[in-house]
Design a protein around this motif. Structure first.
Motif, mmCIF file in Angstrom:
data_model
loop_
_atom_site.group_PDB
_atom_site.id
_atom_site.type_symbol
_atom_site.label_atom_id
_atom_site.label_comp_id
_atom_site.label_asym_id
_atom_site.label_seq_id
_atom_site.Cartn_x
_atom_site.Cartn_y
_atom_site.Cartn_z
ATOM 1 N N UNK A 129 -1.730 13.541 118.880
ATOM 2 C CA UNK A 129 -1.665 14.186 117.669
ATOM 3 C C UNK A 129 -0.374 15.168 117.890
ATOM 4 N N UNK A 130 0.004 15.792 119.162
ATOM 5 C CA UNK A 130 1.317 16.675 119.387
ATOM 6 C C UNK A 130 1.340 17.678 118.411
ATOM 7 N N UNK A 131 0.155 18.476 118.184
ATOM 8 C CA UNK A 131 0.185 19.591 117.487
ATOM 9 C C UNK A 131 0.808 20.915 117.678
ATOM 10 N N UNK A 132 2.136 20.785 118.044
ATOM 11 C CA UNK A 132 2.783 22.158 118.488
ATOM 12 C C UNK A 132 2.485 23.562 117.486
ATOM 13 N N UNK A 133 2.424 23.073 116.104
ATOM 14 C CA UNK A 133 2.184 24.219 115.259
ATOM 15 C C UNK A 133 0.762 24.918 115.831
ATOM 16 N N UNK A 134 -0.125 24.104 115.798
ATOM 17 C CA UNK A 134 -1.599 24.444 116.193
ATOM 18 C C UNK A 134 -1.736 25.053 117.563
ATOM 19 N N UNK A 135 -0.611 24.542 118.531
ATOM 20 C CA UNK A 135 -0.805 24.858 119.988
ATOM 21 C C UNK A 135 -0.093 26.576 119.975
ATOM 22 N N UNK A 136 1.067 26.707 119.240
ATOM 23 C CA UNK A 136 1.447 28.070 119.154
ATOM 24 C C UNK A 136 0.494 28.930 118.523
ATOM 25 N N UNK A 137 -0.029 28.499 117.373
ATOM 26 C CA UNK A 137 -1.057 29.558 116.753
ATOM 27 C C UNK A 137 -2.103 29.851 117.502
ATOM 28 N N UNK A 138 -2.941 29.169 118.094
ATOM 29 C CA UNK A 138 -3.852 29.214 119.211
ATOM 30 C C UNK A 138 -3.429 30.087 120.399
ATOM 31 N N UNK A 139 -2.203 29.915 121.114
ATOM 32 C CA UNK A 139 -1.672 30.740 121.999
ATOM 33 C C UNK A 139 -1.523 32.130 121.423
ATOM 34 N N UNK A 140 -1.130 32.384 120.387
ATOM 35 C CA UNK A 140 -0.760 33.559 119.816
ATOM 36 C C UNK A 140 -2.141 34.484 119.600
ATOM 37 N N UNK A 141 -3.280 33.640 119.176
ATOM 38 C CA UNK A 141 -4.430 34.130 118.674
ATOM 39 C C UNK A 141 -5.268 34.463 119.825
ATOM 40 N N UNK A 142 -5.362 33.652 120.883
ATOM 41 C CA UNK A 142 -6.417 33.390 121.729
ATOM 42 C C UNK A 142 -5.692 33.642 123.126
ATOM 43 N N UNK A 143 -4.733 33.946 123.596
ATOM 44 C CA UNK A 143 -4.333 34.083 124.840
ATOM 45 C C UNK A 143 -3.682 35.483 124.860
ATOM 46 N N UNK A 144 -4.283 36.417 125.509
ATOM 47 C CA UNK A 144 -3.908 37.876 125.685
ATOM 48 C C UNK A 144 -3.220 38.253 126.814
ATOM 49 N N UNK A 145 -2.133 39.018 126.535
ATOM 50 C CA UNK A 145 -1.505 39.716 127.646
ATOM 51 C C UNK A 145 -0.280 38.773 128.367
ATOM 52 N N UNK A 146 -0.057 37.682 127.683
ATOM 53 C CA UNK A 146 0.830 36.684 128.416
ATOM 54 C C UNK A 146 1.917 36.220 127.603
ATOM 55 N N UNK A 147 2.753 37.208 127.337
ATOM 56 C CA UNK A 147 3.817 36.879 126.270
ATOM 57 C C UNK A 147 4.834 35.996 127.245
ATOM 58 N N UNK A 148 5.110 35.958 128.606
ATOM 59 C CA UNK A 148 5.944 35.101 129.218
ATOM 60 C C UNK A 148 5.449 33.636 128.993
ATOM 61 N N UNK A 149 4.135 33.523 129.191
ATOM 62 C CA UNK A 149 3.460 31.948 129.139
ATOM 63 C C UNK A 149 3.605 31.238 127.857
ATOM 64 N N UNK A 150 3.152 32.323 126.825
ATOM 65 C CA UNK A 150 3.429 31.517 125.684
ATOM 66 C C UNK A 150 4.461 31.003 125.229
ATOM 67 N N UNK A 151 5.737 31.989 125.683
ATOM 68 C CA UNK A 151 7.116 31.582 125.048
ATOM 69 C C UNK A 151 7.616 30.147 125.882
ATOM 70 N N UNK A 152 7.382 30.277 127.298
ATOM 71 C CA UNK A 152 7.784 29.250 127.964
ATOM 72 C C UNK A 152 7.175 27.961 127.625
ATOM 73 N N UNK A 153 5.810 27.903 127.465
ATOM 74 C CA UNK A 153 5.055 26.735 127.295
ATOM 75 C C UNK A 153 5.390 25.972 126.044
ATOM 76 N N UNK A 154 5.468 26.739 125.060
ATOM 77 C CA UNK A 154 5.756 26.367 123.582
ATOM 78 C C UNK A 154 7.261 25.622 123.496
#
Length: 405
Positions: A129-154
């Motif tokens: 499915x390669x749902x990058x939009x959903x991945x980014x939304x879930x990272x922003x909503x459910x991964x806390x305190x990890x601004x670097x990980x969110x940006x790099x992974x997406x």
């Protein structure tokens, strides 16, 4: 056409007939007009079914037949990956044709229904499915305190998937204390890249001490590991390999899989460039924590920590001579790891957010007092500041059991 597929295809053919009956023609909307309405003219001798109307009906039936053929070719290409060449050739002749919006929706439903019974193409798991939009939304909503990980992974995953011809497999190395979100993000990646998540045939998870516990069997482990990776890549056009507790991997295992992550030399080998390798490790956690603590002591927000600064510190620790596979393997010196992804230590308010998510995931009501109580159960370090949760958010979901009626 194999005998096993025949019943399913007959069922889809019946659904296709219903689809044709209700789709209203190519790209049309509203009430379709028959050709006889457009070609009203003097009725020829011989009654109402004169020559003009006969030719109009003949033309209409011919158009329906051609349309049915195109629908069937489109469906066969989409579901079974067969007849795609014919479908492309057909659509290249004359003006292009397009499926009605409703017809496209029906075909998506039929495709998903057929594929739900098993494999639907030669490459194994067609449910990518390669749902990058959903991945980014879930990272922003459910991964806390990890601004670097969110940006790099997406950015890393999105850029890799959008590249028409990557030079090598994507290799990400996650670093940080236990409970900071490394496994959580790995599961999230699998679920947003594949409809079946970790259960997909294109996803393989290896846990160091579980899959490779004995050093004396290392030669056997290397052969098995290389075989599994090779077979998975041949089965799937896009593969995901997750290595948990990577710091405990024997260096010879890392060197054994090095060719799968190196640049593709196109010498008759299997193409591994569409693979993604994730290494999850506690290595570097102390360096990451020290940098985060220094920023806090200086009165600076943790969001000011830059990837460039932290990655340099992380590399230095990983290169230190020690009994870890990273330092003794050739992954670092040959620059096979594309991104080192730091996971920062979690503070009190991050643990409260994890507790809130755990309550919501189980459909339970919560109060601020309950969130404070869950966070208060955790151990915080260093001894003086008591700033970071020693367990991260691990065990938070179990601790809310104390609040069940």
């Amino acid at each position: 056409m194999g005998q096993g597929r025949l019943p399913a295809r007959l069922g889809l053919a019946c659904c296709l007939l219903l689809l044709l009956g209700g789709s209203g023609g190519l790209g049309s909307r509203g009430t379709p007009r028959g050709p006889w309405e457009e070609e009203q003219g003097p009725v020829a001798e011989g009654g109402p079914w004169g020559r003009a109307r006969y030719e109009a009906v003949k033309k209409h039936l011919g158009a329906v037949g051609a349309l049915s053929k195109q629908y069937w070719q489109y469906l066969a290409c989409k579901v079974w990956q067969e007849g795609c060449k014919e479908e492309e050739e057909e659509s290249s002749r004359g003006p292009g044709w397009s499926l009605p919006v409703v017809g496209q929706d029906y075909l998506e439903i039929l495709s998903a229904w057929y594929c739900s019974f098993g494999k639907c193409c030669k490459t194994g798991d067609c449910r990518i499915v390669n749902n990058i939009t959903g991945l980014e939304a879930d990272l922003n909503g459910q991964l806390h305190g990890q601004h670097l990980a969110k940006e790099v992974i997406v950015r890393a995953v999105q850029g890799f998937l959008q590249s028409p011809q990557p030079q090598k497999a994507l290799v990400l190395s996650f670093h940080g204390w236990s409970g900071t979100g490394k496994n959580f993000v790995a599961r999230m990646l699998a679920s947003h890249l594949y409809r079946d998540g970790l259960k997909s045939e294109c996803v393989r998870v290896f846990i160091s001490l579980f899959h490779f516990p004995h050093h004396k069997y290392m030669d056997s482990y290397k052969a098995q590991l290389k075989k599994q990776i090779s077979e998975t890549v041949q089965l799937c056009k896009q593969s995901l390999f997750i290595f948990d507790e990577a710091e405990k991997l024997h260096f010879s295992l890392l060197d054994a899989i090095k060719p799968f992550m190196a640049r593709y030399d196109n010498k008759g080998q299997v193409d591994y460039r569409r693979s993604i390798f994730l290494f999850l490790s506690n290595l570097g956690g102390n360096t990451i924590n020290e940098v985060t603590l220094d920023f806090w002591r200086a009165g600076r927000a943790r969001e000011e920590i830059s990837m460039e600064f932290l990655e340099q510190q992380l590399r230095l620790e990983l290169l230190e001579p020690a009994e870890n596979g990273y330092a003794r393997s050739h992954l670092l010196e040959e620059n096979l790891i594309d991104f080192f992804v730091p996971f920062l230590p979690l503070e009190y308010h991050h643990v409260k957010l994890c507790a809130r998510d755990a309550f919501l995931a189980r459909g339970l009501p919560y109060t601020e007092a309950a969130l404070d109580e869950v966070a208060g159960m955790m151990v915080f370090v260093p001894k003086e500041e008591k700033l970071f949760s020693a367990q991260g958010c691990k065990s938070v979901s179990q601790r809310i059991n104390y609040f069940l009626p």
